[in-house]
Scaffold this motif. Structure first.
Motif, PDB file in Angstrom:
ATOM      1  N   THR A   1      49.015  33.403   8.547  1.00  0.00           N
ATOM      2  CA  THR A   1      48.226  33.413   9.775  1.00  0.00           C
ATOM      3  C   THR A   1      48.582  34.627  10.635  1.00  0.00           C
ATOM      4  O   THR A   1      49.757  34.861  10.906  1.00  0.00           O
ATOM      5  CB  THR A   1      48.459  32.131  10.603  1.00  0.00           C
ATOM      6  OG1 THR A   1      48.383  30.994   9.749  1.00  0.00           O
ATOM      7  CG2 THR A   1      47.415  32.003  11.697  1.00  0.00           C
ATOM      8  N   LYS A   2      47.571  35.363  11.051  1.00  0.00           N
ATOM      9  CA  LYS A   2      47.797  36.497  11.948  1.00  0.00           C
ATOM     10  C   LYS A   2      48.221  35.986  13.321  1.00  0.00           C
ATOM     11  O   LYS A   2      47.873  34.868  13.719  1.00  0.00           O
ATOM     12  CB  LYS A   2      46.525  37.335  12.075  1.00  0.00           C
ATOM     13  CG  LYS A   2      46.116  38.035  10.786  1.00  0.00           C
ATOM     14  CD  LYS A   2      44.850  38.850  10.994  1.00  0.00           C
ATOM     15  CE  LYS A   2      44.438  39.556   9.702  1.00  0.00           C
ATOM     16  NZ  LYS A   2      43.183  40.332   9.876  1.00  0.00           N
ATOM     17  N   GLN A   3      48.934  36.828  14.044  1.00  0.00           N
ATOM     18  CA  GLN A   3      49.454  36.404  15.347  1.00  0.00           C
ATOM     19  C   GLN A   3      48.336  36.039  16.308  1.00  0.00           C
ATOM     20  O   GLN A   3      48.414  35.019  17.002  1.00  0.00           O
ATOM     21  CB  GLN A   3      50.333  37.491  15.956  1.00  0.00           C
ATOM     22  CG  GLN A   3      51.004  37.037  17.250  1.00  0.00           C
ATOM     23  CD  GLN A   3      51.750  38.146  17.945  1.00  0.00           C
ATOM     24  OE1 GLN A   3      51.403  39.310  17.790  1.00  0.00           O
ATOM     25  NE2 GLN A   3      52.763  37.808  18.706  1.00  0.00           N
TER      26      GLN A   3
ATOM     27  N   ASN B   1      56.776  41.642  11.260  1.00  0.00           N
ATOM     28  CA  ASN B   1      55.740  40.639  11.118  1.00  0.00           C
ATOM     29  C   ASN B   1      55.856  39.981   9.758  1.00  0.00           C
ATOM     30  O   ASN B   1      55.903  40.661   8.733  1.00  0.00           O
ATOM     31  CB  ASN B   1      54.367  41.297  11.279  1.00  0.00           C
ATOM     32  CG  ASN B   1      53.270  40.269  11.399  1.00  0.00           C
ATOM     33  OD1 ASN B   1      53.523  39.070  11.374  1.00  0.00           O
ATOM     34  ND2 ASN B   1      52.054  40.742  11.535  1.00  0.00           N
TER      35      ASN B   1
ATOM     36  N   HIS C   1      44.857  31.495   3.636  1.00  0.00           N
ATOM     37  CA  HIS C   1      44.624  32.553   4.616  1.00  0.00           C
ATOM     38  C   HIS C   1      43.286  32.362   5.337  1.00  0.00           C
ATOM     39  O   HIS C   1      43.153  32.731   6.510  1.00  0.00           O
ATOM     40  CB  HIS C   1      44.651  33.922   3.932  1.00  0.00           C
ATOM     41  CG  HIS C   1      46.017  34.419   3.617  1.00  0.00           C
ATOM     42  ND1 HIS C   1      46.767  33.936   2.574  1.00  0.00           N
ATOM     43  CD2 HIS C   1      46.783  35.377   4.211  1.00  0.00           C
ATOM     44  CE1 HIS C   1      47.926  34.559   2.530  1.00  0.00           C
ATOM     45  NE2 HIS C   1      47.967  35.435   3.509  1.00  0.00           N
TER      46      HIS C   1
ATOM     47  N   GLU D   1      49.131  39.958   4.005  1.00  0.00           N
ATOM     48  CA  GLU D   1      47.685  40.030   3.807  1.00  0.00           C
ATOM     49  C   GLU D   1      47.332  39.614   2.384  1.00  0.00           C
ATOM     50  O   GLU D   1      47.779  40.228   1.416  1.00  0.00           O
ATOM     51  CB  GLU D   1      47.189  41.451   4.081  1.00  0.00           C
ATOM     52  CG  GLU D   1      45.677  41.600   4.058  1.00  0.00           C
ATOM     53  CD  GLU D   1      45.018  40.970   5.272  1.00  0.00           C
ATOM     54  OE1 GLU D   1      43.968  40.325   5.090  1.00  0.00           O
ATOM     55  OE2 GLU D   1      45.556  41.121   6.387  1.00  0.00           O
TER      56      GLU D   1
ATOM     57  N   TYR E   1      53.564  38.074   8.463  1.00  0.00           N
ATOM     58  CA  TYR E   1      52.242  37.873   7.882  1.00  0.00           C
ATOM     59  C   TYR E   1      52.040  38.773   6.666  1.00  0.00           C
ATOM     60  O   TYR E   1      52.323  39.964   6.683  1.00  0.00           O
ATOM     61  CB  TYR E   1      51.155  38.170   8.912  1.00  0.00           C
ATOM     62  CG  TYR E   1      49.757  38.069   8.363  1.00  0.00           C
ATOM     63  CD1 TYR E   1      49.200  36.828   8.063  1.00  0.00           C
ATOM     64  CD2 TYR E   1      48.998  39.212   8.128  1.00  0.00           C
ATOM     65  CE1 TYR E   1      47.919  36.722   7.557  1.00  0.00           C
ATOM     66  CE2 TYR E   1      47.711  39.119   7.626  1.00  0.00           C
ATOM     67  CZ  TYR E   1      47.182  37.874   7.332  1.00  0.00           C
ATOM     68  OH  TYR E   1      45.904  37.786   6.820  1.00  0.00           O
TER      69      TYR E   1
ATOM     70  N   ASP F   1      45.362  34.942  15.642  1.00  0.00           N
ATOM     71  CA  ASP F   1      44.748  33.680  15.242  1.00  0.00           C
ATOM     72  C   ASP F   1      45.659  32.503  15.568  1.00  0.00           C
ATOM     73  O   ASP F   1      45.181  31.417  15.920  1.00  0.00           O
ATOM     74  CB  ASP F   1      44.450  33.702  13.741  1.00  0.00           C
ATOM     75  CG  ASP F   1      43.402  34.739  13.376  1.00  0.00           C
ATOM     76  OD1 ASP F   1      42.593  35.095  14.260  1.00  0.00           O
ATOM     77  OD2 ASP F   1      43.383  35.209  12.221  1.00  0.00           O
TER      78      ASP F   1
END
Length: 252
Positions: free
Chosen positions: A116-118, A4, A14, A8, A6, A120
């Motif tokens: 961006t989270k998956q 991933n 974000h 944090e 992404y 979202d």
């Protein structure tokens, strides 16, 4: 095995709505394609680096990890143009612009995945009226890029430990030596795709027409302000390019 991208962070980028980031990425890609002058593309590239550093809190080292796999392609792009355009110095100048364009496109694309989270990202595509299947497919495809790259490095290290020389010899010999890397890479990719399809089927993917979501996304004041700012910057780029002719070099 899925890596991933992404990262944090507690940053402005974000916290933005994924729809704003998707739309901004599309406008950013179009804006980059409008220009071919190295000076203009250098300004865009540095602006992207600075924006990611301060607005997304993505360090320069983390940005370099994204650009590193593309470095050979950027160098090849820059080296080829002197053979296409004369005089060679002008070709090198144009090649530098296209190399910077490639780096800028990579930063724009991966900034979406870095911030961006998956879940979202999928929700953002769906809210933009994209079918869920296409949104999920696109997201998985983007996430598979670092997986494929990491898998390639693993296979190359394994083959080098067996005595395979990938960096020595003529061009034809090195191309021939990549076959022991490509074959297991293709087999592993097919195996991963098959395992992914089994995982989706085990979760009854596509069984229901109407989907429900645990998480919801909503546009806020900061999202509308950010979207307006991006639209203004894009309008400025279009005016500079087509009204004043700034940032574009006639090649032929």
């Amino acid at each position: 095995m899925m890596y991933n991208l992404y990262i944090e962070r507690d940053s402005l980028m974000h916290r933005l709505d994924p729809r704003v980031k998707i739309f901004s990425s599309l406008l950013g890609i179009v804006a980059v394609v409008l220009f071919n002058s190295p000076s203009a593309l250098l300004v865009i590239f540095l602006s992207l680096v600075i924006s990611l550093r301060f607005l997304a809190k993505i360090t320069l080292n983390e940005q370099w990890k994204v650009l590193k796999p593309l470095t050979p392609l950027m160098v090849i792009t820059m080296v080829i143009w002197p053979f296409i355009l004369k005089p060679p110095l002008f070709g090198l100048f144009v090649g530098l612009g296209y190399a910077l364009r490639l780096g800028s496109l990579a930063l724009i694309t991966f900034s979406l995945l870095l911030t961006t989270k998956q879940r979202d990202l999928i929700l953002g595509f769906i809210k933009l009226k994209m079918p869920y299947e296409i949104g999920l497919t696109l997201t998985i495809a983007l996430r598979y890029i670092p997986t494929l790259y990491a898998l390639t490095l693993t296979i190359m290290d394994a083959q080098k430990s067996r005595g395979l020389e990938l960096e020595k010899g003529s061009f034809l010999k090195r191309a021939k030596n990549t076959v022991p890397v490509l074959v297991p890479l293709i087999i592993s990719s097919i195996k991963t795709a098959h395992e992914l399809s089994i995982a989706l089927e085990s979760r009854a993917f596509g069984a229901g027409k109407k989907r429900t979501f645990l998480y919801e996304i909503r546009m806020g004041k900061k999202d509308y302000i950010a979207l307006l700012l991006v639209l203004l910057l894009f309008a400025v780029a279009v005016i500079f390019r087509y009204k004043f002719g700034i940032g574009y070099i006639k090649i032929y």
